[in-house]
Design an enzyme around this catalytic site. Structure first.
Site, PDB file in Angstrom:
ATOM      1  N   LYS A 191      36.255  42.009  28.168  1.00  0.00           N
ATOM      2  CA  LYS A 191      35.300  42.703  29.025  1.00  0.00           C
ATOM      3  C   LYS A 191      35.954  42.938  30.374  1.00  0.00           C
ATOM      4  O   LYS A 191      35.999  42.062  31.232  1.00  0.00           O
ATOM      5  CB  LYS A 191      34.003  41.917  29.225  1.00  0.00           C
ATOM      6  CG  LYS A 191      32.894  42.816  29.829  1.00  0.00           C
ATOM      7  CD  LYS A 191      31.924  42.075  30.698  1.00  0.00           C
ATOM      8  CE  LYS A 191      32.397  41.884  32.114  1.00  0.00           C
ATOM      9  NZ  LYS A 191      32.531  43.153  32.896  1.00  0.00           N
ATOM     10  N   CYS A 235      44.827  37.581  44.400  1.00  0.00           N
ATOM     11  CA  CYS A 235      44.614  36.154  44.631  1.00  0.00           C
ATOM     12  C   CYS A 235      45.856  35.453  45.159  1.00  0.00           C
ATOM     13  O   CYS A 235      45.783  34.289  45.542  1.00  0.00           O
ATOM     14  CB  CYS A 235      44.129  35.482  43.354  1.00  0.00           C
ATOM     15  SG  CYS A 235      45.348  35.469  42.025  1.00  0.00           S
ATOM     16  N   GLU A 264      37.615  33.788  51.172  1.00  0.00           N
ATOM     17  CA  GLU A 264      38.565  34.784  50.682  1.00  0.00           C
ATOM     18  C   GLU A 264      38.082  36.169  51.106  1.00  0.00           C
ATOM     19  O   GLU A 264      37.029  36.624  50.654  1.00  0.00           O
ATOM     20  CB  GLU A 264      38.694  34.708  49.163  1.00  0.00           C
ATOM     21  CG  GLU A 264      39.718  35.675  48.602  1.00  0.00           C
ATOM     22  CD  GLU A 264      39.883  35.532  47.102  1.00  0.00           C
ATOM     23  OE1 GLU A 264      41.017  35.665  46.617  1.00  0.00           O
ATOM     24  OE2 GLU A 264      38.876  35.285  46.413  1.00  0.00           O
ATOM     25  N   GLU A 297      33.675  46.529  35.413  1.00  0.00           N
ATOM     26  CA  GLU A 297      32.976  47.807  35.340  1.00  0.00           C
ATOM     27  C   GLU A 297      33.415  48.763  36.445  1.00  0.00           C
ATOM     28  O   GLU A 297      33.072  49.951  36.416  1.00  0.00           O
ATOM     29  CB  GLU A 297      31.462  47.584  35.410  1.00  0.00           C
ATOM     30  CG  GLU A 297      30.939  46.979  36.698  1.00  0.00           C
ATOM     31  CD  GLU A 297      30.974  45.452  36.713  1.00  0.00           C
ATOM     32  OE1 GLU A 297      30.234  44.855  37.516  1.00  0.00           O
ATOM     33  OE2 GLU A 297      31.752  44.862  35.931  1.00  0.00           O
ATOM     34  N   SER A 347      35.946  35.576  41.321  1.00  0.00           N
ATOM     35  CA  SER A 347      35.650  34.726  42.468  1.00  0.00           C
ATOM     36  C   SER A 347      35.404  33.292  42.018  1.00  0.00           C
ATOM     37  O   SER A 347      35.046  33.032  40.866  1.00  0.00           O
ATOM     38  CB  SER A 347      34.411  35.251  43.203  1.00  0.00           C
ATOM     39  OG  SER A 347      33.239  35.015  42.429  1.00  0.00           O
TER      40      SER A 347
END
Length: 387
Positions: free
Chosen positions: A79, A187, A288, A82, A132
């Site tokens: 997945k 990241c 972050e 989107e 996240s």
């Protein structure tokens, strides 16, 4: 364009490594553990695995997972985000064209509803996630409730430590590439640079000069260094964090708010931004940002720099720039971070090594890539035989 080319190469690197599966998946045998008794281990696939991946690096990140899952004999359901769903759809189409059997590698599009369906489905044996830390914790907990294996890679607040004896040109170039490459949406961005002692003022001057000269523009132009962020919503979040950092006492040494690119008035632009005097208690020192925002901090020693790092919940990556082998060695032992660069700006392991953080940056036991991937996607069966 250069960033994207590098991303594709890194993805292919994982496919190449997974192709060594006859060696990677080998078991172990010990004869005569007792009289006439032999013992051996074999690795076997578990069935269906799934991956839930973010919008950044849409080619590379899914390839941290599915090549190993498929090579070890499983099927895989991906997945993707989107926000850029078609990129890896094309990769899957190419895999099928190359001969991968239909149904082995699958794509499911959607938002959190699709992700929840994966986490709840009884036929899914394990889930790989990148996103996240807040969502990584939820994925870890929910997958655990249904008995699934899970590797959940979360967010980061990485620090780059620069010592007075460092090659400042190398350190400056590495910092700029790390935090402004991909518009800071990765990241492994070293979003806080810690100047130790007299290194602070010198590296600050070079950083401001270099960051101010970066070309920001349309991402498919060959001479563009930095493109827009992913969406208007994300641009607004980055700008809100800059505003909040300024209110909390950080000095905006280079301001990317309100940045515009000629010919692209609707672009989600944030220019290179440098905040001075960033502390762990500030939002920009703790959260972050995931944008082109670099914080500067001072430390009097390596020990002080490490203590500053440890005030942040994350533990994904860090880097030190020095000519001292002793300082580098002490840093690697005491940093407490999973991926460490020595005179390297982006501490990204090759495919044969594990990728993943610690503390609030990772939830699970086995990380992505390398030997951990083989462990994650297989079950070790022990066979004890008497003849």
């Amino acid at each position: 364009v250069a960033e994207t080319s590098g991303e594709i190469r890194r993805g292919i690197e994982n496919v190449e490594h997974a192709c060594g599966i006859p060696t990677l998946m080998m078991g172990e045998t010990l004869e005569d553990v007792a009289r006439g008794v032999d013992c051996e281990t074999v690795r076997q696939p578990l069935g269906v695995f799934a991956g839930i991946t973010p919008y950044n690096f849409p080619v590379m990140i899914p390839m941290w997972f599915w090549p190993y899952a498929v090579a070890t004999g499983n099927t895989f359901v991906l997945k993707p985000s989107e926000q850029d769903p078609l990129t890896h759809q094309r990769i899957v189409e190419l895999a099928v064209e190359a001969g991968l059997p239909s149904g082995v590698l699958n794509v499911v599009h959607g938002d959190a509803t699709a992700a929840d369906a994966i986490l709840e489905h009884p036929d899914v044996s394990g889930v790989s996630f990148v996103g996240s830390s807040a969502v990584a914790r939820l994925v870890y907990a929910k997958a655990g409730q249904t008995g699934k294996r899970v590797q959940a890679l979360g967010g980061a607040k990485n620090h780059m430590v620069v010592l007075p004896d460092a090659d400042l040109d190398l350190a400056t170039d590495a910092a700029i590439s790390s935090v402004f490459g991909s518009a800071g949406q990765r990241c492994l961005a070293n979003s806080v640079l810690v100047g130790v002692g007299e290194a602070y003022d010198r590296v600050k001057m070079q950083l401001l000069e270099g960051a101010n000269s970066l070309r920001v523009g349309y991402g498919l132009d060959e001479d563009t260094f930095m493109g827009p962020v992913i969406s208007r919503r994300h641009r607004d979040r980055v700008i809100d964090l800059i505003d909040q950092g300024e209110r909390e006492g950080a000095d905006v040494a280079l301001d990317g708010r309100g940045f515009q690119v000629d010919g692209y008035p609707e672009g989600h632009w944030v220019g290179p931004t440098v905040l001075e005097g960033v502390e762990p208690g500030m939002s920009v020192g703790q959260e972050e940002v995931f944008g082109p925002v670099l914080g500067l901090a001072r430390a009097e020693s390596v020990e002080d720099a490490i203590a500053l790092m440890h005030e942040v919940a994350y533990g994904n990556a860090t880097s030190i720039f020095t000519r001292s082998g002793r300082a580098a060695r002490e840093f690697r032992y005491h940093a407490g971070i999973s991926m460490i660069g020595v005179n390297i700006g982006v501490a990204a392991p090759m495919a044969c090594f594990p990728f993943g953080g610690s503390r609030a940056s990772f939830y699970g036991d086995l990380k992505a890539q390398g030997k951990d991937a083989i462990e994650f996607f297989t079950d070790k069966r022990v066979v004890i035989s008497r003849w």
